[in-house]
Design a protein around this motif. Structure first.
Motif, PDB file in Angstrom:
ATOM      1  N   ILE A 185     -12.070 -46.086   8.229  1.00  0.00           N
ATOM      2  CA  ILE A 185     -12.279 -45.537   9.571  1.00  0.00           C
ATOM      3  C   ILE A 185     -10.994 -45.568  10.389  1.00  0.00           C
ATOM      4  CG2 ILE A 185     -13.046 -47.592  10.811  1.00  0.00           C
ATOM      5  CD1 ILE A 185     -15.211 -45.768  12.070  1.00  0.00           C
ATOM      6  N   ALA A 186     -10.157 -46.569  10.187  1.00  0.00           N
ATOM      7  CA  ALA A 186      -8.888 -46.624  10.921  1.00  0.00           C
ATOM      8  C   ALA A 186      -8.013 -45.436  10.564  1.00  0.00           C
ATOM      9  CB  ALA A 186      -8.164 -47.929  10.623  1.00  0.00           C
ATOM     10  N   THR A 187      -7.953 -45.108   9.289  1.00  0.00           N
ATOM     11  CA  THR A 187      -7.161 -43.962   8.854  1.00  0.00           C
ATOM     12  C   THR A 187      -7.713 -42.668   9.424  1.00  0.00           C
ATOM     13  OG1 THR A 187      -6.653 -45.130   6.821  1.00  0.00           O
ATOM     14  CG2 THR A 187      -6.261 -42.775   6.831  1.00  0.00           C
ATOM     15  N   LEU A 188      -9.035 -42.521   9.410  1.00  0.00           N
ATOM     16  CA  LEU A 188      -9.637 -41.299   9.948  1.00  0.00           C
ATOM     17  C   LEU A 188      -9.444 -41.190  11.453  1.00  0.00           C
ATOM     18  CD1 LEU A 188     -12.893 -40.983   7.860  1.00  0.00           C
ATOM     19  CD2 LEU A 188     -11.007 -39.373   7.964  1.00  0.00           C
ATOM     20  N   LEU A 191      -4.036 -40.896  17.062  1.00  0.00           N
ATOM     21  CA  LEU A 191      -3.687 -42.205  17.610  1.00  0.00           C
ATOM     22  C   LEU A 191      -2.514 -42.805  16.852  1.00  0.00           C
ATOM     23  CD1 LEU A 191      -7.214 -43.804  18.003  1.00  0.00           C
ATOM     24  CD2 LEU A 191      -5.797 -42.854  19.796  1.00  0.00           C
ATOM     25  N   SER A 192      -1.742 -43.563  17.547  1.00  0.00           N
ATOM     26  CA  SER A 192      -0.671 -44.310  16.898  1.00  0.00           C
ATOM     27  C   SER A 192      -1.292 -45.489  16.150  1.00  0.00           C
ATOM     28  CB  SER A 192       0.295 -44.831  17.958  1.00  0.00           C
ATOM     29  OG  SER A 192       1.224 -45.711  17.386  1.00  0.00           O
ATOM     30  N   PRO A 193      -0.821 -45.799  14.959  1.00  0.00           N
ATOM     31  CA  PRO A 193      -1.388 -46.928  14.210  1.00  0.00           C
ATOM     32  C   PRO A 193      -1.328 -48.250  14.967  1.00  0.00           C
ATOM     33  CG  PRO A 193       0.020 -45.612  12.790  1.00  0.00           C
ATOM     34  CD  PRO A 193       0.181 -45.078  14.183  1.00  0.00           C
ATOM     35  N   VAL A 227      -4.206 -51.392  15.302  1.00  0.00           N
ATOM     36  CA  VAL A 227      -3.904 -52.806  15.050  1.00  0.00           C
ATOM     37  C   VAL A 227      -4.232 -53.641  16.280  1.00  0.00           C
ATOM     38  CG1 VAL A 227      -2.038 -54.442  14.594  1.00  0.00           C
ATOM     39  CG2 VAL A 227      -2.175 -52.317  13.304  1.00  0.00           C
ATOM     40  N   LEU A 228      -3.822 -53.182  17.461  1.00  0.00           N
ATOM     41  CA  LEU A 228      -4.106 -53.923  18.695  1.00  0.00           C
ATOM     42  C   LEU A 228      -5.602 -54.023  18.957  1.00  0.00           C
ATOM     43  CD1 LEU A 228      -1.289 -52.603  21.056  1.00  0.00           C
ATOM     44  CD2 LEU A 228      -1.450 -54.842  19.957  1.00  0.00           C
ATOM     45  N   GLY A 270     -10.948 -59.297  17.284  1.00  0.00           N
ATOM     46  CA  GLY A 270     -11.012 -60.626  16.678  1.00  0.00           C
ATOM     47  C   GLY A 270     -10.907 -61.733  17.708  1.00  0.00           C
ATOM     48  N   LEU A 271     -10.065 -61.537  18.713  1.00  0.00           N
ATOM     49  CA  LEU A 271      -9.909 -62.531  19.774  1.00  0.00           C
ATOM     50  C   LEU A 271     -11.190 -62.671  20.584  1.00  0.00           C
ATOM     51  CD1 LEU A 271      -8.060 -64.470  21.332  1.00  0.00           C
ATOM     52  CD2 LEU A 271      -7.368 -62.527  22.734  1.00  0.00           C
ATOM     53  N   VAL A 272     -11.793 -61.552  20.936  1.00  0.00           N
ATOM     54  CA  VAL A 272     -13.045 -61.593  21.706  1.00  0.00           C
ATOM     55  C   VAL A 272     -14.131 -62.286  20.907  1.00  0.00           C
ATOM     56  CG1 VAL A 272     -14.900 -60.144  22.637  1.00  0.00           C
ATOM     57  CG2 VAL A 272     -12.519 -59.598  23.136  1.00  0.00           C
ATOM     58  N   TYR A 273     -14.239 -61.970  19.618  1.00  0.00           N
ATOM     59  CA  TYR A 273     -15.247 -62.608  18.778  1.00  0.00           C
ATOM     60  C   TYR A 273     -14.993 -64.103  18.658  1.00  0.00           C
ATOM     61  CZ  TYR A 273     -18.176 -63.815  14.851  1.00  0.00           C
ATOM     62  OH  TYR A 273     -19.099 -64.416  14.054  1.00  0.00           O
TER      63      TYR A 273
END
Length: 65
Positions: free
Chosen positions: A26-29, A36-38, A42-43, A49-52
């Motif tokens: 899904i990130a690639t799509l 979008l910039s990769p 990543v951000l 992950g931080l919120v979780y």
């Protein structure tokens, strides 16, 4: 107005049909479809992950888990 919603639906339908591989697929799509910039992907992953982690820490501290 209806045409905009139809375009949005078709875009997300295309993404949904080809994301069997999970997050990497899904990130690639998303990068390809929305231009979008990769780094944004990543951000978003780091922020998610931080919120979780903070949510889980609160649950552990309150002994809800």
């Amino acid at each position: 107005m209806v045409l905009e919603y139809l375009k949005l639906f078709v875009t997300f339908a295309k993404i949904g049909m080809f994301t069997i591989g999970g997050g990497y697929a899904i990130a690639t799509l998303l990068i390809w479809q929305f231009g979008l910039s990769p780094i944004y992907i990543v951000l978003a992953g780091i922020l998610g992950g931080l919120v979780y982690t903070l949510w889980l820490k609160e649950k552990i501290m309150n002994k809800e888990i």
